[in-house]
Enzyme design. Structure first.
Site, PDB file in Angstrom:
ATOM      1  N   LYS A 117      85.023  43.880  15.519  1.00 39.32           N
ATOM      2  CA  LYS A 117      83.963  43.497  16.466  1.00 39.32           C
ATOM      3  C   LYS A 117      84.275  42.115  17.038  1.00 39.32           C
ATOM      4  CE  LYS A 117      78.878  43.132  16.657  1.00 39.32           C
ATOM      5  NZ  LYS A 117      77.629  43.195  15.865  1.00 39.32           N
ATOM      6  N   SER A 176      74.289  46.337  17.787  1.00 39.96           N
ATOM      7  CA  SER A 176      75.207  45.712  18.706  1.00 39.96           C
ATOM      8  C   SER A 176      76.668  46.070  18.457  1.00 39.96           C
ATOM      9  CB  SER A 176      75.040  44.194  18.648  1.00 39.96           C
ATOM     10  OG  SER A 176      75.352  43.714  17.351  1.00 39.96           O
ATOM     11  N   SER A 228      72.639  46.235  13.309  1.00 39.08           N
ATOM     12  CA  SER A 228      73.756  46.421  14.237  1.00 39.08           C
ATOM     13  C   SER A 228      74.974  47.149  13.685  1.00 39.08           C
ATOM     14  CB  SER A 228      74.204  45.080  14.801  1.00 39.08           C
ATOM     15  OG  SER A 228      73.329  44.716  15.832  1.00 39.08           O
TER      16      SER A 228
END
Ligand code: GLN
Length: 468
Positions: free
Chosen positions: A78, A153, A177
């Site tokens: 990420k 996210s 997330s």
């Protein structure tokens, strides 16, 4: 299996160990899927140009006798986790051209193990959101239906794993997330116990809530990745050493807070959830009705504490120290110009909310109250977790929604109803895929979420395996 990129990490690891395949084979298989689908899915913001060199290096390390199960395994990272010498944008214009000057502790550990980093995956700007639509670089699409979001996210990481563009990924979870996108994309996602994994080198959102964790295809993979990245770190004073995980647990009592499942959940999601409870029963577990009286407050509490901490953390982006820098007529004007140009609308909304709830006149009414409610919530969870091994809920009340469908921020926040609690209480929580639901002729993944006592990750894995 003809697509090596679809193997679980554990399976691939065995094949690497036996010499049946090389890391280079795995990386090329993932790259093929990236070439085929990343333009549509927008899972990766950047695919690194040295993936083959990394793979060859891993193969060379194996030839020299190294044998870590992650050696040569292609992972997606990420884009709010620092990898030295590489860009890290948090999907924000603010950090678009920012290069990390050191490795996050989780990255350092993965490098030691010999994992291959495929690239940086998309996210909601500064991890603020539940759909990856808040990325400054366009939304990530769901591989199961490209008209839908991948969740957020950590949507890029979830999409990459689900589409065979990596064998596993790291995400971060402040209010869901990791688990929400895992649920939307049909993979396993773990939010570890607060402090189990070092936050050093993660771009901070809410420091008392943030944890990095694995996003993978199987429970075994989640264990492996978690065991590799966890542990006390001198660079993060909140990090702790958990007792070693044991892998032969059998959850006996599973608590279900029925009072939270009365409304607001898609009927077929609830049906799928109930069916997985039946599976747990068939494995010998007892399903127990539990009460968590303060749980209905969790969302409100989260949306006070999280913006408060985010606004504080984002104060460092002043145009002087990191990333974007615009100059105005005065120093204050420099700040204003830089921050107005660098931050997107959701980030600005949260900075304003956070500043408001922390301001002298409103602190007691909002932040103070939220902190008290948070303590109460934790107490209630701790209490319940003395009488049950895990708590089960759906991960999200619905499957992935359409891109653009939740244009009102409040309706987006509601998707976090079951996930935010574990961040507020610090408990570990895991999302595992269960029977999908059908929308417009397409099967869409759904997840069950288990929450355990602090340090109870092994209990989560055990519960997960019963429904896997
Ligand atoms: N969806 C939640 C939010 O918007 C969670 C974000 C996260 O975990 N980073 O805040």
């Amino acid at each position: 299996m003809d697509d090596l990129a679809r193997l679980s990490i554990t399976e691939a690891s065995k094949k690497l160990a036996s010499g049946e395949i090389t890391s280079l084979d795995l990386v090329r298989a993932c790259k093929k899927n990236i070439d085929a689908r990343n333009a549509e899915l927008n899972a990766y913001l950047e695919v690194f140009d040295d993936i083959e060199e990394q793979a060859k290096e891993a193969d060379a390390r194996r030839a020299r006798g190294e044998s870590h199960p992650l050696l040569g395994i292609p992972l997606a990272i990420k884009d709010n986790i620092l990898i030295q010498g590489r860009r890290v944008s948090a999907a924000s214009k603010m950090l678009e051209n920012y290069t990390a000057s050191y490795d996050a502790t989780v990255i350092k550990k993965l490098k030691e193990a010999g994992a291959v980093f495929m690239g940086r995956t998309n996210l909601d700007e500064f991890a603020m959101g539940g759909s990856t639509e808040n990325s400054a670089f366009g939304p990530t699409h769901n591989p199961h239906d490209e008209a839908r979001v991948a969740g957020g996210s950590s949507g890029g990481s979830a999409s990459a794993v689900a589409a065979g563009m990596a064998l596993g990924a790291l995400g971060t979870d402040t209010g869901g997330s990791i688990r929400e996108p895992a649920s939307f994309c049909g993979i396993v996602g773990l939010k570890p116990t607060y402090g189990a994994v070092s936050r050093h080198g993660l771009i901070a959102m809410g420091s008392s809530l943030d944890q990095a964790g694995p996003m993978v295809r199987t429970l075994e993979d989640a264990q492996l990745l978690f065991d590799t990245i966890r542990g006390r770190d001198p660079f993060d004073s909140t990090s702790i050493n958990l007792r070693p995980t044991t892998y032969d647990l059998q959850p006996k009592r599973i608590g279900v807070p029925r009072h939270l499942l009365q409304k607001g959940i898609d009927e077929d999601v609830l049906r799928s959830f109930n069916a997985s409870l039946d599976t747990l029963k068939a494995h010998g577990a007892e399903i127990v009705d539990i009460e968590l009286p303060s749980a209905p407050l969790a969302l409100a509490v989260y949306y006070i504490i999280m913006p408060a901490e985010s606004s504080t953390n984002l104060a460092r982006f002043d145009g002087v120290r990191y990333g974007l820098s615009l100059s105005g007529d005065s120093l204050v004007d420099d700040y204003a110009k830089t921050r107005a140009a660098g931050f997107g609308p959701e980030v600005r909304r949260r900075i304003m909310l956070g500043t408001y709830v922390l301001s002298a006149g409103y602190y007691d009414a909002y932040y103070g109250k939220a902190t008290a409610a948070r303590a109460k919530l934790r107490e209630e969870y701790d209490d319940v977790l003395k009488s049950v091994d895990v708590i089960a809920t759906p991960t999200v009340p619905s499957p992935a929604f359409k891109i653009g469908e939740k244009s009102d921020p409040l309706s987006m926040y509601l998707a976090d109803i079951f996930t935010v609690t574990a961040n507020l209480t610090g408990h570990p929580a895991l999302s595992v895929p269960i029977t999908p639901v059908m929308r417009e002729g397409k099967d869409l993944p759904v997840g069950i979420q288990f929450t355990a006592a602090h340090g109870g990750e092994d209990m989560l894995f055990a519960a997960g395996k019963m429904v896997e």
